[in-house]
Design a protein around this motif. Structure first.
Motif, PDB file in Angstrom:
ATOM      1  N   ALA A   1      83.745  52.119  44.697  1.00 51.34           N
ATOM      2  CA  ALA A   1      84.790  51.111  44.512  1.00 51.34           C
ATOM      3  C   ALA A   1      85.953  51.615  43.658  1.00 51.34           C
ATOM      4  O   ALA A   1      87.116  51.365  43.970  1.00 51.34           O
ATOM      5  CB  ALA A   1      84.192  49.857  43.884  1.00 51.34           C
ATOM      6  N   HIS A   2      85.645  52.302  42.555  1.00 55.87           N
ATOM      7  CA  HIS A   2      86.672  52.714  41.584  1.00 55.87           C
ATOM      8  C   HIS A   2      86.406  54.155  41.140  1.00 55.87           C
ATOM      9  O   HIS A   2      85.248  54.577  41.121  1.00 55.87           O
ATOM     10  CB  HIS A   2      86.605  51.834  40.323  1.00 55.87           C
TER      11      HIS A   2
ATOM     12  N   TYR B   1      75.998  45.140  39.826  1.00 59.90           N
ATOM     13  CA  TYR B   1      76.101  44.153  38.740  1.00 59.90           C
ATOM     14  C   TYR B   1      77.110  43.053  39.046  1.00 59.90           C
ATOM     15  O   TYR B   1      77.594  42.373  38.138  1.00 59.90           O
ATOM     16  CB  TYR B   1      76.442  44.862  37.422  1.00 59.90           C
TER      17      TYR B   1
ATOM     18  N   ASP C   1      82.964  55.310  39.198  1.00 56.68           N
ATOM     19  CA  ASP C   1      81.685  54.832  39.753  1.00 56.68           C
ATOM     20  C   ASP C   1      80.868  55.992  40.306  1.00 56.68           C
ATOM     21  O   ASP C   1      79.642  56.002  40.207  1.00 56.68           O
ATOM     22  CB  ASP C   1      81.923  53.812  40.877  1.00 56.68           C
TER      23      ASP C   1
ATOM     24  N   HIS D   1      82.615  46.069  44.262  1.00 59.07           N
ATOM     25  CA  HIS D   1      81.350  46.725  44.609  1.00 59.07           C
ATOM     26  C   HIS D   1      80.653  45.948  45.735  1.00 59.07           C
ATOM     27  O   HIS D   1      80.086  46.531  46.656  1.00 59.07           O
ATOM     28  CB  HIS D   1      80.441  46.829  43.383  1.00 59.07           C
TER      29      HIS D   1
END
Ligand SMILES: [Zn+2]
Length: 273
Positions: free
Chosen positions: A9-10, A131, A13, A136
């Motif tokens: 995602a980023h 989480y 990660d 995500h």
């Protein structure tokens, strides 16, 4: 040689969740591709880290490329959506953000990027994105849709082992609350409560694969430390002593969604099996 796509995602990660497995796979001669959905515009920069006029997304792009290089990644691509930020923040309603993207359209973007690749295995997050971060969760949805479209059957979900994290924290609380898990002594109770929440990672019984990355642990830490705009010098990830770092991060956990592991059956140690 196989081609494995890690879809994250980023920037950061990849380092925090799958760096060891990526390094292991590339070192054993596989083609590792990293696709990142956003450039992490909504991240919180470490104070003072950005140069004058420097944009966070530019810095995070550079950091990601350095990290990917270290891990032997053959190809890095961005899907170029905007970071959605945390649940409840106004950035999640930005029409450019990944959370607002149409899953089918985003999957087409991924398909275009990877049209020349013959992909053998796709790694995405578990359905709750580890989480609960919206980007995500969206990686999970878009990756699943894309794999379905191209008939790719081999998917693994990277996840956190909730039970193992809980055990580590409880042990630290019992044995050495002041010196254990350097620097986070005060937060241990809070952390334990967070881990107990159902939405955090997966129960050990749901996990099918445990990849031992202890041979690549230094690379993992180096990859984490390239993300200096997010992870300060004094952070837990960089401060924790080596022997404890390997205890906490020396295994990366995955789920094959098509499999269940019977009680007492060992974890699989090879991501392809
Ligand atoms: Zn992320």
């Amino acid at each position: 040689m196989s081609t494995i796509v890690f879809f994250h995602a980023h920037p950061d990660d990849e380092a925090l969740s799958t760096a060891g497995t990526m390094a292991l796979l590339s070192e054993s001669g596989n083609r590792v591709i990293l696709v990142v959905a956003t450039r992490g515009e909504e991240g919180e920069p470490v104070p003072g880290v950005l140069k004058e006029g420097e944009l966070l997304e530019e810095r995070r792009t550079e950091e990601l490329i350095k990290s990917a290089d270290l891990l032997g990644v053959a190809r890095v691509e961005f899907l170029n959506y905007r970071d959605s930020g945390m649940t409840g923040s106004p950035s999640t309603s930005n029409p450019e953000c990944f959370w607002q993207a149409n899953v089918e359209k985003a999957s087409l973007r991924l398909a275009d990027l990877l049209c020349e690749e013959t992909v053998d295995l796709l790694v995405i997050y578990d359905p709750n994105g580890g989480y609960g971060h919206p980007d995500h969760i969206q990686v999970h949805r878009v990756g699943t849709f894309w794999a379905d479209q191209i008939g790719l059957k081999n998917i693994r979900w990277t996840t956190l082992n909730r039970d193992s994290i809980k055990k580590t924290i409880e042990l630290a609380m019992e044995t050495a609350p002041d010196e254990g898990l350097a620097g986070i002594g005060d937060d241990l109770e809070e952390r334990r409560q967070r881990v107990e929440e159902e939405s955090f990672g997966s129960a050990e019984s749901e996990i099918t694969h445990a990849i031992d990355i202890s041979d690549f642990i230094e690379k993992k830490r180096e990859a984490i430390s390239t993300h200096r705009s997010q992870i300060g010098e004094d952070s837990f990830f960089l401060q924790i002593p080596n022997d404890q770092f390997v205890n906490v991060f020396g295994t990366e956990w995955f789920i094959n969604p098509k499999e269940t592991r019977k009680e007492n059956e060992p974890f699989k140690s090879n991501l392809f099996n």
